[in-house]
Design a protein around this motif. Sequence first.
Motif, mmCIF file in Angstrom:
data_model
loop_
_atom_site.group_PDB
_atom_site.id
_atom_site.type_symbol
_atom_site.label_atom_id
_atom_site.label_comp_id
_atom_site.label_asym_id
_atom_site.label_seq_id
_atom_site.Cartn_x
_atom_site.Cartn_y
_atom_site.Cartn_z
ATOM 1 N N UNK A 86 0.759 -1.329 0.158
ATOM 2 C CA UNK A 86 0.181 -0.007 -0.034
ATOM 3 C C UNK A 86 0.679 1.229 0.175
ATOM 4 N N UNK A 87 2.014 1.169 0.788
ATOM 5 C CA UNK A 87 2.850 2.446 0.820
ATOM 6 C C UNK A 87 3.491 2.608 -0.435
ATOM 7 N N UNK A 88 3.859 1.631 -1.195
ATOM 8 C CA UNK A 88 4.294 1.762 -2.480
ATOM 9 C C UNK A 88 3.386 2.553 -3.468
ATOM 10 N N UNK A 89 2.208 1.927 -3.552
ATOM 11 C CA UNK A 89 1.119 2.512 -4.466
ATOM 12 C C UNK A 89 0.838 3.866 -4.229
ATOM 13 N N UNK A 90 0.882 4.477 -2.840
ATOM 14 C CA UNK A 90 0.470 5.701 -2.493
ATOM 15 C C UNK A 90 1.703 6.384 -2.752
ATOM 16 N N UNK A 91 3.086 6.200 -2.734
ATOM 17 C CA UNK A 91 4.118 6.821 -2.870
ATOM 18 C C UNK A 91 4.230 7.061 -4.545
ATOM 19 N N UNK A 92 3.925 6.007 -5.420
ATOM 20 C CA UNK A 92 3.961 6.016 -6.752
ATOM 21 C C UNK A 92 2.837 7.114 -7.293
ATOM 22 N N UNK A 93 1.668 6.891 -6.441
ATOM 23 C CA UNK A 93 0.549 7.745 -7.131
ATOM 24 C C UNK A 93 1.124 9.344 -6.716
ATOM 25 N N UNK A 94 1.646 9.748 -5.774
ATOM 26 C CA UNK A 94 2.144 10.909 -5.476
ATOM 27 C C UNK A 94 3.159 11.372 -6.626
ATOM 28 N N UNK A 95 4.059 10.431 -6.815
ATOM 29 C CA UNK A 95 5.338 10.956 -7.690
ATOM 30 C C UNK A 95 4.675 11.041 -9.004
ATOM 31 N N UNK A 96 3.838 10.264 -9.469
ATOM 32 C CA UNK A 96 3.251 10.421 -11.117
ATOM 33 C C UNK A 96 2.413 11.517 -11.112
ATOM 34 N N UNK A 97 1.437 11.510 -10.099
ATOM 35 C CA UNK A 97 0.495 12.660 -10.336
ATOM 36 C C UNK A 97 1.074 14.232 -10.183
ATOM 37 N N UNK A 121 -4.269 7.812 9.936
ATOM 38 C CA UNK A 121 -3.754 7.438 11.377
ATOM 39 C C UNK A 121 -4.719 6.869 12.224
ATOM 40 N N UNK A 122 -5.997 7.169 12.126
ATOM 41 C CA UNK A 122 -7.106 6.716 13.008
ATOM 42 C C UNK A 122 -7.343 4.991 12.759
ATOM 43 N N UNK A 123 -7.093 4.789 11.254
ATOM 44 C CA UNK A 123 -7.104 3.463 10.963
ATOM 45 C C UNK A 123 -6.080 2.722 11.321
ATOM 46 N N UNK A 221 -10.204 -4.006 6.691
ATOM 47 C CA UNK A 221 -9.616 -4.167 5.616
ATOM 48 C C UNK A 221 -8.103 -3.894 5.569
ATOM 49 N N UNK A 222 -7.713 -2.946 6.198
ATOM 50 C CA UNK A 222 -6.344 -2.576 6.385
ATOM 51 C C UNK A 222 -5.450 -3.937 6.938
ATOM 52 N N UNK A 223 -6.167 -4.533 7.867
ATOM 53 C CA UNK A 223 -5.490 -5.506 8.640
ATOM 54 C C UNK A 223 -5.282 -6.786 7.768
ATOM 55 N N UNK A 224 -6.360 -7.003 7.079
ATOM 56 C CA UNK A 224 -6.046 -8.062 5.929
ATOM 57 C C UNK A 224 -5.811 -7.856 4.721
ATOM 58 N N UNK A 225 -5.377 -6.808 4.415
ATOM 59 C CA UNK A 225 -4.660 -6.346 3.175
ATOM 60 C C UNK A 225 -3.151 -6.807 3.095
#
Length: 234
Positions: A86-97, A121-123, A221-225
């Motif tokens: 998930x961290x990789x996805x969010x990092x790449x989304x920020x970089x690309x966009x 952070x709440x999750x 969902x976060x726990x089971x990802x």
Amino acid sequence: MSDFYNPPPKDPDDLQDYKLANDPVEPLNRKMFTFNMWAYKTVLRPIGKGWDYIPKPFRDAIGNLNETWREPAVFFSDVGAGKPRRAGDSFMRYLINMTAGVAGIIDVASMVGIKQHETDPGMVLGLWGADPGPYLFIPFIGPSGPRDLGGYVISQALTPVNYIPRGYGLLNFDWGYNILGTFNGFADAIPQIDQIEKQSLDPYAFVRSAWQQSRQSDVDKLKNDNRRTVPDWY
């Protein structure tokens, strides 16, 4: 005291419902909810309906901008949750966009298969076992609790755009970005809010239950990802 605090009932069945609702300050929360609905009908809904007349490409650009500039908070939340994929996805989304997407105006990342996801952070606190605490309804923020309210503060601290300095009109841009992003998200929620008010016998209780279930679902969902670390786009 009774105007703000709802003491536990003595009847066993009522006590079970009381614990399930987790709303010891329900009288105060209901007052805040009533005030919020008054503000909604008087001011916010007319503004939100007016926002519908803004051309859709502009509204989409504001939505994309808002999501992209919040992406660092999502990335740090994913890291805190111990979810490298998930961290990789969010990092790449920020970089690309931020590059190909012209500072986030265009969601190029979604076009190439890196879909947006929500982690806050709440999750993360919930994932690591933090109790949500009693239900709270906060005007202009909405349903929350001590854990998620603390998470909201952390999320704001992790959002770089909130640190824009004075000078060169940048601070004004920060205000404009936040206000327009709020209007955009609020306008999208108007049909749902109207439907809840029309169809629910107790809109307050419906919102409370729906939010509590949704937040627990987000944590689950976060726990089971547990997807593999290397994403499809790698």
